[in-house]
Design an enzyme around this catalytic site. Sequence first.
Site, PDB file in Angstrom:
ATOM      1  N   CYS A 179      -8.296   8.670  15.997  1.00  0.00           N
ATOM      2  CA  CYS A 179      -7.910   7.515  15.199  1.00  0.00           C
ATOM      3  C   CYS A 179      -6.725   7.813  14.283  1.00  0.00           C
ATOM      4  O   CYS A 179      -6.135   6.898  13.720  1.00  0.00           O
ATOM      5  CB  CYS A 179      -9.098   7.022  14.372  1.00  0.00           C
ATOM      6  SG  CYS A 179      -9.847   8.304  13.327  1.00  0.00           S
TER       7      CYS A 179
ATOM      8  N   ARG B 226       0.060   5.707  11.242  1.00  0.00           N
ATOM      9  CA  ARG B 226       0.772   4.780  12.113  1.00  0.00           C
ATOM     10  C   ARG B 226       1.533   3.728  11.306  1.00  0.00           C
ATOM     11  O   ARG B 226       2.708   3.440  11.583  1.00  0.00           O
ATOM     12  CB  ARG B 226      -0.231   4.096  13.054  1.00  0.00           C
ATOM     13  CG  ARG B 226       0.337   2.916  13.852  1.00  0.00           C
ATOM     14  CD  ARG B 226      -0.791   2.157  14.545  1.00  0.00           C
ATOM     15  NE  ARG B 226      -1.811   1.729  13.603  1.00  0.00           N
ATOM     16  CZ  ARG B 226      -1.738   0.618  12.876  1.00  0.00           C
ATOM     17  NH1 ARG B 226      -0.695  -0.180  12.985  1.00  0.00           N
ATOM     18  NH2 ARG B 226      -2.705   0.296  12.041  1.00  0.00           N
ATOM     19  N   ARG B 227       0.872   3.142  10.309  1.00  0.00           N
ATOM     20  CA  ARG B 227       1.535   2.122   9.493  1.00  0.00           C
ATOM     21  C   ARG B 227       2.696   2.714   8.705  1.00  0.00           C
ATOM     22  O   ARG B 227       3.774   2.127   8.639  1.00  0.00           O
ATOM     23  CB  ARG B 227       0.527   1.488   8.534  1.00  0.00           C
ATOM     24  CG  ARG B 227      -0.453   0.542   9.209  1.00  0.00           C
ATOM     25  CD  ARG B 227      -1.462  -0.002   8.221  1.00  0.00           C
ATOM     26  NE  ARG B 227      -2.393  -0.931   8.857  1.00  0.00           N
ATOM     27  CZ  ARG B 227      -3.670  -1.058   8.525  1.00  0.00           C
ATOM     28  NH1 ARG B 227      -4.173  -0.299   7.566  1.00  0.00           N
ATOM     29  NH2 ARG B 227      -4.434  -1.940   9.138  1.00  0.00           N
TER      30      ARG B 227
ATOM     31  N   ARG C 170      -8.414  -2.315  -2.389  1.00  0.00           N
ATOM     32  CA  ARG C 170      -6.983  -2.247  -2.088  1.00  0.00           C
ATOM     33  C   ARG C 170      -6.272  -3.516  -2.548  1.00  0.00           C
ATOM     34  O   ARG C 170      -5.177  -3.453  -3.111  1.00  0.00           O
ATOM     35  CB  ARG C 170      -6.771  -2.025  -0.585  1.00  0.00           C
ATOM     36  CG  ARG C 170      -7.309  -0.699  -0.090  1.00  0.00           C
ATOM     37  CD  ARG C 170      -6.989  -0.486   1.378  1.00  0.00           C
ATOM     38  NE  ARG C 170      -7.709   0.670   1.915  1.00  0.00           N
ATOM     39  CZ  ARG C 170      -7.445   1.254   3.068  1.00  0.00           C
ATOM     40  NH1 ARG C 170      -6.474   0.793   3.827  1.00  0.00           N
ATOM     41  NH2 ARG C 170      -8.135   2.290   3.479  1.00  0.00           N
TER      42      ARG C 170
ATOM     43  N   ARG D  61      -5.883   4.253  -0.833  1.00  0.00           N
ATOM     44  CA  ARG D  61      -7.261   4.478  -0.395  1.00  0.00           C
ATOM     45  C   ARG D  61      -8.175   3.445  -1.025  1.00  0.00           C
ATOM     46  O   ARG D  61      -7.792   2.713  -1.920  1.00  0.00           O
ATOM     47  CB  ARG D  61      -7.720   5.889  -0.785  1.00  0.00           C
ATOM     48  CG  ARG D  61      -7.063   7.025  -0.004  1.00  0.00           C
ATOM     49  CD  ARG D  61      -7.444   7.018   1.463  1.00  0.00           C
ATOM     50  NE  ARG D  61      -8.872   6.898   1.680  1.00  0.00           N
ATOM     51  CZ  ARG D  61      -9.727   7.929   1.734  1.00  0.00           C
ATOM     52  NH1 ARG D  61      -9.270   9.159   1.578  1.00  0.00           N
ATOM     53  NH2 ARG D  61     -11.008   7.738   1.950  1.00  0.00           N
TER      54      ARG D  61
ATOM     55  N   LYS E 101     -11.338   0.399  15.823  1.00  0.00           N
ATOM     56  CA  LYS E 101     -10.121   1.186  15.658  1.00  0.00           C
ATOM     57  C   LYS E 101     -10.390   2.539  14.996  1.00  0.00           C
ATOM     58  O   LYS E 101      -9.549   3.443  15.081  1.00  0.00           O
ATOM     59  CB  LYS E 101      -9.083   0.414  14.849  1.00  0.00           C
ATOM     60  CG  LYS E 101      -9.411   0.172  13.392  1.00  0.00           C
ATOM     61  CD  LYS E 101      -8.343  -0.680  12.731  1.00  0.00           C
ATOM     62  CE  LYS E 101      -8.633  -0.972  11.272  1.00  0.00           C
ATOM     63  NZ  LYS E 101      -8.605   0.248  10.438  1.00  0.00           N
ATOM     64  N   ASP E 102     -11.553   2.696  14.363  1.00  0.00           N
ATOM     65  CA  ASP E 102     -11.901   3.974  13.733  1.00  0.00           C
ATOM     66  C   ASP E 102     -12.528   4.958  14.712  1.00  0.00           C
ATOM     67  O   ASP E 102     -12.731   6.126  14.381  1.00  0.00           O
ATOM     68  CB  ASP E 102     -12.879   3.752  12.572  1.00  0.00           C
ATOM     69  CG  ASP E 102     -12.264   3.001  11.405  1.00  0.00           C
ATOM     70  OD1 ASP E 102     -11.030   3.075  11.239  1.00  0.00           O
ATOM     71  OD2 ASP E 102     -13.016   2.345  10.661  1.00  0.00           O
TER      72      ASP E 102
END
Length: 304
Positions: free
Chosen positions: A244, A131-132, A155, A149, A78-79
């Site tokens: 991305c 997107r999130r 996280r 981050r 996805k990156d």
Amino acid sequence: MSRVRIATRGSRLARWQAEWVAAQLQDQGIASTLVIVETQGDRERVAFSQMQGQGFFTKAVQDAVREGRADLAVHSLKDLPSAPTPGLVLAAIPLREDPREALLVLPSAWDAQAPALPLAPGARVGSSAVRRQAQLAQLRPDLKLLELRGNVPTRVEKLQSGGYEAILLAWAGLKRLGLDLGGLAVRLLEPREFVPAPGQGALALECREEDTQLRGVLQGLDDPTARLTVGIERGLMARLQGGCQLALGASAQRVQGGWQLLAWYGGRRYEALGAEPQDVIEDIYAQILADHPEAIGAMGEVRR
């Protein structure tokens, strides 16, 4: 071929992914060494939306292979930007992990009766992806969205220490690392309610185009179903000429009679069914253009 140098980021998840690939190669009698690479995304601590360019977590790793310092690059797919990298080939996409998003919540902020997401009104939610954040804002305008981050364990620790009341992460990374989520409520979000990133849960194995011997070895790690579903999701991403950081969600799966593609873009959800992968890509693309004609420039390029 007796040894392969694997380029990877140094985060715990990235190393896990590279070591998993190394274990698969070892099963074929091929030893590996890791080449740890620092990327732009690792160095710069600003919000992703403020970074310039594409491939924040992949370009430096790719450069290590292109320049001969490594033989193989392992990425979270996805990156990876949608445009191919000159000189490199996506040699394998292994069996894909669960692509769903995971909402992790402190018990004090859990509200099972709340609309859309089980979060108390005004809950502080951490996320770094555009997107999130956009989908969260659409589903629950009352939430307080905060930049988040750090690597996956960091996280989770920030949430557990009370810096946030909830965070949103890819379930695949949490599952691969086997992190202790004790004391947290976990809700997996189905793609139909929260559309994941194109390629989420999949790994990308890149090598030099001319390295036919390694390409042949990696072909044994390629999963045809993962390549097809990821190809549909990234095909839409490429159609929109996005990297991305494009606020696009895409989730493809094989269904009876063909393919289904769910997408999220510009505040709307889209769905298409078709007999061929390109059919659903073009269907969704046409739907997006009908809603967002202003996004297309005179030369057909999407302005981001």
